[in-house]
Design an enzyme around this catalytic site. Structure first.
Site, mmCIF file in Angstrom:
data_model
loop_
_atom_site.group_PDB
_atom_site.id
_atom_site.type_symbol
_atom_site.label_atom_id
_atom_site.label_comp_id
_atom_site.label_asym_id
_atom_site.label_seq_id
_atom_site.Cartn_x
_atom_site.Cartn_y
_atom_site.Cartn_z
ATOM 1 N N ASN A 8 35.069 40.285 36.239
ATOM 2 C CA ASN A 8 34.726 41.324 37.216
ATOM 3 C C ASN A 8 35.990 42.153 37.466
ATOM 4 O OD1 ASN A 8 33.940 42.860 39.379
ATOM 5 N ND2 ASN A 8 33.811 41.157 40.842
ATOM 6 N N LYS A 10 36.228 44.802 39.149
ATOM 7 C CA LYS A 10 36.193 45.471 40.463
ATOM 8 C C LYS A 10 36.613 46.937 40.312
ATOM 9 C CE LYS A 10 37.101 41.040 42.579
ATOM 10 N NZ LYS A 10 37.464 40.314 43.753
ATOM 11 N N HIS A 90 27.785 40.537 45.424
ATOM 12 C CA HIS A 90 29.177 40.100 45.563
ATOM 13 C C HIS A 90 29.588 40.200 47.033
ATOM 14 C CE1 HIS A 90 33.517 39.941 45.168
ATOM 15 N NE2 HIS A 90 33.318 39.404 43.977
ATOM 16 N N GLU A 92 32.120 41.266 48.369
ATOM 17 C CA GLU A 92 32.752 42.545 48.728
ATOM 18 C C GLU A 92 31.699 43.621 48.976
ATOM 19 O OE1 GLU A 92 35.541 42.723 45.488
ATOM 20 O OE2 GLU A 92 36.717 41.101 46.387
ATOM 21 N N GLU A 155 30.853 31.550 44.940
ATOM 22 C CA GLU A 155 32.161 32.153 45.215
ATOM 23 C C GLU A 155 32.460 32.041 46.712
ATOM 24 O OE1 GLU A 155 33.485 35.187 42.166
ATOM 25 O OE2 GLU A 155 32.177 36.280 43.513
ATOM 26 N N GLY A 161 40.449 36.069 45.825
ATOM 27 C CA GLY A 161 41.696 36.834 45.899
ATOM 28 C C GLY A 161 42.737 36.266 46.844
ATOM 29 N N SER A 197 39.835 33.010 42.844
ATOM 30 C CA SER A 197 41.225 32.610 42.600
ATOM 31 C C SER A 197 41.429 31.700 41.388
ATOM 32 C CB SER A 197 41.829 31.960 43.851
ATOM 33 O OG SER A 197 41.975 32.929 44.867
HETATM 34 P P1 PGA Z 1 39.386 36.600 42.183
HETATM 35 O O1 PGA Z 1 37.975 37.336 42.387
HETATM 36 O O2 PGA Z 1 39.280 35.837 40.870
HETATM 37 O O3 PGA Z 1 40.378 37.736 42.098
HETATM 38 O O4 PGA Z 1 39.601 35.713 43.336
HETATM 39 C C1 PGA Z 1 36.779 36.706 42.030
HETATM 40 C C2 PGA Z 1 35.629 37.606 42.391
HETATM 41 O O5 PGA Z 1 35.722 38.361 43.360
HETATM 42 O O6 PGA Z 1 34.590 37.591 41.718
#
Ligand code: PGA
Length: 236
Positions: A8, A10, A90, A92, A155, A161, A197
Site C-alpha cells: 500500500n 498510500k 483502511h 486512514e 491492521e 506507522g 509496522s
Molecule cells: P505501515 O502501514 O506498514 O506503514 O505501518 C500499513 C498500512 O497502513 O496498511
C-alpha cells in the site's frame, strides 16, 4: 502454502520512484507468493507489470454509480488499467469518516465488478476489545455472496506507522477469531493478512503467526527491503 503480500503506497511516491520499483518487481522471481501493488490512482498507468506473480490494486473505490460524480473513479475505469484488487476500509479512510455501511457498499461494488476487496479491520487502541474487530468484519461482508473468499487485513490502528507491533500470540488469536467469524457467516474460506509496522527485521516473526500474508505500508517504498521480505516469506 501460497502467501499474499500487498503493498500500500498510500499518498507516496512519484514517477521516478515507481519506475525503479517496477523495474525490480518485473525481475522478481518467487515460487509461491502472490504480490499486489496498490499505487495512488494517478500512477496506475506507470505500473506496466510483466510478472505473473504480481497484480495491480488500488487504495479505494467510489460508491457513486452515475457519471455525475465529480472527482470519482469508476470500477470500469479501474478495469481498463488491469486493476484486480481494491483496499477497502483502511483505517486512514475510516478516520476521514468512512462508515461500516459505506465500506459494505464498497465491498459489494468491488464484487459486482470482478474486483477483489482487501477489507481492512483493526482496533484503535491496544486496550480495545478484539470483538469490535469482528463487528467490522461482519458489517463489511453484509449481503455478499457466500461463494466469495473474503480477504481480511487485520491492521491494529495503533500499529500502523508507529513501529509498534502486537505480540505474535495476539495476531494468532485475532486471525483465529476472524476465521471462525467468517465460517460462522457461511463462507467456506478466507484469507487473513496482517498489516502495521512490518519491516525487514520483524517480518519473519510475524509471518510465523497464523496468517496468509502481509499488508505493507511504509516498507513497500523501500524496494530492496520489500523484495527481501517477499523472498523471505516465499522461502518459508
Ligand atoms: P505501515 O502501514 O506498514 O506503514 O505501518 C500499513 C498500512 O497502513 O496498511
Amino acid at each position: 502454502m501460497r502467501r499474499l503480500i500487498v503493498a500500500n503506497y498510500k499518498m507516496n511516491g512519484d514517477k521516478k520512484l515507481f519506475a525503479s520499483i517496477i523495474k525490480k518487481i518485473n525481475k522478481l522471481k518467487v515460487m509461491d507468493t502472490k504480490i499486489v501493488l496498490c499505487p495512488p490512482f494517478v500512477y496506475l498507468d506507470e505500473f506496466k507489470i510483466k510478472n505473473k506473480f504480481v497484480s495491480l490494486g488500488c487504495q479505494d473505490i467510489t460508491i457513486q454509480d452515475n457519471s455525475k460524480s465529480t472527482g470519482q473513479i469508476s470500477p470500469k475505469m479501474l478495469a481498463e488499467f488491469q486493476v484486480k484488487y481494491v483496499i477497502v476500509g483502511h483505517s486512514e479512510r475510516r478516520k476521514l469518516g468512512e462508515t461500516d455501511a459505506q465500506i459494505n457498499e464498497k465491498v459489494k461494488i468491488c464484487l459486482n465488478n470482478d474486483l477483489l476487496p482487501i477489507i481492512c479491520v483493526g482496533e484503535e487502541k491496544k486496550s480495545d476489545k478484539l470483538d469490535l474487530v469482528l463487528c467490522q468484519v461482519e458489517r463489511a461482508l453484509e449481503n455478499t455472496s457466500k461463494d466469495n473468499t473474503p480477504i481480511i487485513a487485520y491492521e491494529p490502528v495503533w500499529a500502523i506507522g508507529t513501529g509498534k507491533i502486537p505480540e505474535p500470540s495476539r495476531i494468532d488469536r485475532m486471525s483465529e477469531k476472524i476465521r471462525a467469524k467468517i465460517k460462522d457467516l457461511g463462507y467456506q474460506n478466507c484469507i487473513v493478512l496482517y498489516g502495521g509496522s512490518v519491516n525487514k527485521d520483524n517480518f519473519s516473526e510475524i509471518a510465523r503467526s497464523k496468517i496468509d500474508g502481509l499488508l505493507l505500508g511504509g516498507v513497500s517504498l523501500k524496494i530492496d527491503e520489500f523484495i527481501a521480505i517477499v523472498k523471505g516469506i516465499d522461502n518459508e
